[in-house]
Write a protein that holds these residues in place. Structure first.
Motif, short mmCIF file in Angstrom:
data_model
loop_
_atom_site.label_atom_id
_atom_site.label_comp_id
_atom_site.label_asym_id
_atom_site.label_seq_id
_atom_site.Cartn_x
_atom_site.Cartn_y
_atom_site.Cartn_z
N THR A 228 48.78 39.90 -95.56
CA THR A 228 49.94 41.01 -95.32
C THR A 228 49.65 41.65 -93.97
O THR A 228 48.63 42.09 -93.64
N TYR A 229 50.66 41.83 -93.33
CA TYR A 229 50.94 42.52 -92.09
C TYR A 229 50.94 43.82 -92.45
O TYR A 229 51.52 44.46 -93.33
N SER A 230 50.06 44.79 -91.95
CA SER A 230 49.69 46.15 -92.18
C SER A 230 51.00 47.12 -91.66
O SER A 230 51.08 48.05 -92.04
N SER B 35 51.70 47.86 -88.40
CA SER B 35 51.21 48.50 -87.33
C SER B 35 50.19 47.48 -86.41
O SER B 35 49.44 46.89 -87.31
N SER C 23 45.34 43.51 -87.71
CA SER C 23 46.64 43.99 -87.93
C SER C 23 47.01 43.47 -89.55
O SER C 23 48.05 43.98 -89.90
N TYR C 24 46.25 42.85 -90.09
CA TYR C 24 46.48 42.29 -91.30
C TYR C 24 45.23 42.38 -92.61
O TYR C 24 44.23 42.78 -92.05
N GLY C 25 45.63 42.09 -93.62
CA GLY C 25 44.80 42.37 -94.73
C GLY C 25 45.20 41.31 -95.74
O GLY C 25 46.16 40.71 -95.76
N HIS D 105 45.83 40.93 -99.50
CA HIS D 105 46.24 41.35 -100.84
C HIS D 105 46.62 40.59 -101.96
O HIS D 105 47.40 39.60 -101.62
#
Length: 53
Positions: free
Chosen positions: A37-39, A41, A49-51, A53
């Motif tokens: 998932t793109y944060s 920003s 910039s991603y995590g 989830h």
């Protein structure tokens, strides 16, 4: 190293970061069932910039 630890130690990583051959683009690979998932920003080509989830 993360894959080795996973196989030999049973330590499942949250994500494994992969990079392009020239290190311009890096993204995390998320462990199922999590999804990248793109944060919202930061550079779209940076793993930070991603995590998962």
């Amino acid at each position: 190293m993360a894959l080795k630890d996973w196989v030999e130690q049973g330590t499942v990583p949250d994500a494994i970061t992969v990079s392009s051959s020239n290190n311009v683009v890096s993204l995390p690979l998320c462990v199922y069932p999590k999804k990248i998932t793109y944060s919202g920003s930061g550079a779209v080509t940076a793993a930070a910039s991603y995590g998962c989830h």
